[in-house]
Write an enzyme that holds these catalytic residues in place. Sequence first.
Site, mmCIF file in Angstrom:
data_model
loop_
_atom_site.group_PDB
_atom_site.id
_atom_site.type_symbol
_atom_site.label_atom_id
_atom_site.label_comp_id
_atom_site.label_asym_id
_atom_site.label_seq_id
_atom_site.Cartn_x
_atom_site.Cartn_y
_atom_site.Cartn_z
ATOM 1 N N GLU A 1 29.962 30.397 -10.536
ATOM 2 C CA GLU A 1 29.879 29.243 -11.432
ATOM 3 C C GLU A 1 28.921 29.519 -12.593
ATOM 4 O OE1 GLU A 1 28.796 24.472 -10.996
ATOM 5 O OE2 GLU A 1 27.887 25.927 -9.633
ATOM 6 N N LYS B 1 35.240 19.964 -12.859
ATOM 7 C CA LYS B 1 34.518 19.658 -11.624
ATOM 8 C C LYS B 1 34.493 18.153 -11.373
ATOM 9 C CE LYS B 1 30.063 20.842 -9.462
ATOM 10 N NZ LYS B 1 28.848 21.648 -9.680
ATOM 11 N N CYS C 1 31.580 24.465 -6.812
ATOM 12 C CA CYS C 1 30.278 24.236 -6.185
ATOM 13 C C CYS C 1 30.220 22.946 -5.369
ATOM 14 C CB CYS C 1 29.176 24.304 -7.226
ATOM 15 S SG CYS C 1 27.536 24.628 -6.508
#
Length: 295
Positions: A43, A116, A153
């Site tokens: 990331e 995300k 993540c």
Amino acid sequence: MSTIKVAATQMACSWDIDANIAQAHALVRTAAKQGAQIILLQELFETPYFCQDINDKFKELARPLQNNPLIQGFQKLAIELEVVLPISYYEKADNGLFNSIAIIDADGSIKNHYRKTHIPEFPGYHENEYFDAGDSGFQVTQTRYAKIGVGICWDQWFPEAARAMALMGAELLLYPTAIGTEPSQNDHDSRDHWQRVMQGHSGANLVPVIASNRVGCEDGNTTSMTFYGSSFISDCLGKKIAEADRNNSSVIVADIDLTQSAIARQDWGVFQTRQPKAYNLLTQELPKPAYSDQV
């Protein structure tokens, strides 16, 4: 194609952005030389993990997807090496800022684009200051080699995300990551918990997982974080079949038999015996617990 080769990489990052990108290119080349066809970088590898601090100047790092030099460079690399590259970057889109992934297929085309969904806000992880919650929804992308689902993540802590992508037909789940020591809990090591949660997604959905983390110590203005690497690849039963160490830039590669994984999903019947009507609670917002400072 039944058996494919996948790779996860990990590296330390500095404020020399050109050096970070060059190192990422080198890791991709190393993985491709080992036969990897789908290669996952970590990331936000262009820079250190700037979310340690709250500083508006870091928002200037965001770039649009269109004509983005970072993405264009990896598109050329994907064409040259004939590899699939999900590339993490800080996206500026109109008035929005997102933590995003451009999924580059082996012909260099951008096959999909994910933002995300889950944005954390903790000491050392001030992502709410920099990213809007993603509006793309969970996605599955048919690439040249496999149908992949990508989370970023903090998304990896949510079983709902993994299950949604599995229900859409994901043959692999990929999670680029930046996680390390907790500034508010210096004695806490979340490495094993982090791995087990994703291994659980893999085992529950019978889908292999590829996770890529960063390494190295990065200093913010008031905090310091040591990222613990430990990137790994699991088989469709959640068993780790490749794992990197905690400290070094590296590449790990593993063979995945997609047909074997598909047979396992069919044989276990976890999708055929689901009872969606029983899961209404999962779509409801729960009241926040009332905390008391009294013992």
